[in-house]
Design an enzyme around this catalytic site. Structure first.
Site, short mmCIF file in Angstrom:
data_model
loop_
_atom_site.label_atom_id
_atom_site.label_comp_id
_atom_site.label_asym_id
_atom_site.label_seq_id
_atom_site.Cartn_x
_atom_site.Cartn_y
_atom_site.Cartn_z
CG ASP A 131 -22.78 22.15 -12.16
OD1 ASP A 131 -21.08 22.04 -12.23
OD2 ASP A 131 -23.17 22.35 -13.07
CG HIS A 135 -18.63 21.70 -14.12
ND1 HIS A 135 -19.33 23.02 -14.08
CD2 HIS A 135 -17.57 21.76 -13.18
CE1 HIS A 135 -18.42 23.63 -14.17
NE2 HIS A 135 -17.87 23.47 -13.64
CG ASP A 138 -12.27 23.59 -19.59
OD1 ASP A 138 -11.31 23.47 -19.37
OD2 ASP A 138 -13.44 22.50 -18.38
C1 F6R Z 1 -11.70 23.75 -15.75
C2 F6R Z 1 -13.14 23.14 -15.27
C3 F6R Z 1 -13.95 23.22 -14.37
C4 F6R Z 1 -13.42 24.35 -12.87
C5 F6R Z 1 -14.76 24.22 -12.03
C6 F6R Z 1 -14.07 25.12 -10.50
O1 F6R Z 1 -10.94 24.23 -16.79
O2 F6R Z 1 -13.00 22.07 -16.39
O3 F6R Z 1 -14.54 21.97 -14.41
O4 F6R Z 1 -12.59 23.46 -12.83
O5 F6R Z 1 -15.61 24.86 -12.74
O6 F6R Z 1 -13.84 25.99 -11.41
P1 F6R Z 1 -12.79 27.27 -10.29
O7 F6R Z 1 -11.78 26.53 -9.24
O8 F6R Z 1 -12.97 28.31 -10.51
O9 F6R Z 1 -14.03 27.24 -8.71
#
Ligand code: F6R
Length: 244
Positions: A135, A137, A66
């Protein structure tokens, strides 16, 4: 398969070892990459392996999950910038083999279509690295995103904006939208490594791995993936019924 490591360091070493093995087996591996805090240690390990001449990245092809909508590649909070700083700038990857959605694209619909096409033309993603949001995702596929979704523009959930505001000067600076691979795009990766570290991920991890498969927790689709390794540290695993 779920692997629980004592701490973040061990988690990072474990993930890097799996990526190393995949690259040694297929030097032109198509590697899906994530940003955020979680893979930073893994990227450090990979950089170290490159410095020790254990790993050659010259033929690997990468696709990032992303990018924030509206941020240019040289914006210090863009994922382009993150990747350059935390991995690509330190290894011998061919810049032509790097794919990250362009947050400044004028025709975003065309960009999303082209991103899917580029993944197909590369032969699909061999190995996808994932983090998980608090959440639930994956990518920026927030609660309510169709499990059939492909690369699209996503509105960030309020909780994600809050989580990610730690990287920005103020919460208002966090972009509200992003371009992200869809849930189905991610699911089609031949192999997936999902990483989660820390207590603030424990609820999302338990829901994703032990709850119902639902678009409210997009990571829950991974329960159906035939070739996934989940690497957790003890804190992230603490709410799992089976291991907590
Ligand atoms: C990042 C992405 C997100 C992160 C997720 C966890 O490219 O796609 O899904 O993997 O938000 O983020 P962190 O590792 O910062 O807790």
């Amino acid at each position: 398969m779920i692997v629980i490591k004592e701490n973040y360091d061990e988690l990072s070493k474990g993930a890097a070892k799996l990526i190393k093995e995949a690259i040694l087996e297929k030097p032109n591996l198509v590697l899906g990459l994530a940003t955020g805090s979680t893979p930073l240690g893994t990227y450090q390990e990979l950089i170290q392996m490159h410095k020790e001449s254990i790993l050659d990245f010259s033929r690997i092809i990468t696709f990032n999950l992303d990018e924030y909508l509206g941020l240019s590649a040289n914006h210090s909070q863009s994922y382009h910038y993150y990747m350059k700083k935390n991995l690509f700038g330190e290894i011998n990857i061919n810049p032509e083999n790097i794919h990250i959605p362009d947050g400044t694209a004028k025709d975003v619909k065309a960009l999303c279509r082209d991103y899917e096409k580029a993944i197909q033309e590369a032969g699909g993603i061999d190995l996808q690295i994932l983090g998980i949001g608090s959440d639930g995702h994956i990518g920026f596929n927030e609660p309510g995103t169709s499990l059939d979704s492909r690369t699209h523009v996503a509105k960030l959930a309020e909780s994600t904006i809050r989580d990610n505001s730690r990287f920005f000067e103020k919460k208002e600076d966090v972009p509200e939208s992003a371009i992200t691979m869809g849930v189905q795009t991610i699911f089609e990766a031949k192999k997936i490594i999902l990483l989660a570290s820390g207590e603030n991920k424990a609820t999302a991890v338990a829901k994703a791995l032990e709850g119902p498969i639902t678009s409210q927790i997009t990571a829950s689709i991974l329960q159906r993936h035939p070739n996934i390794i989940v690497i957790l540290d003890e804190k992230a695993a603490s709410k799992l019924k089976k291991y907590g």
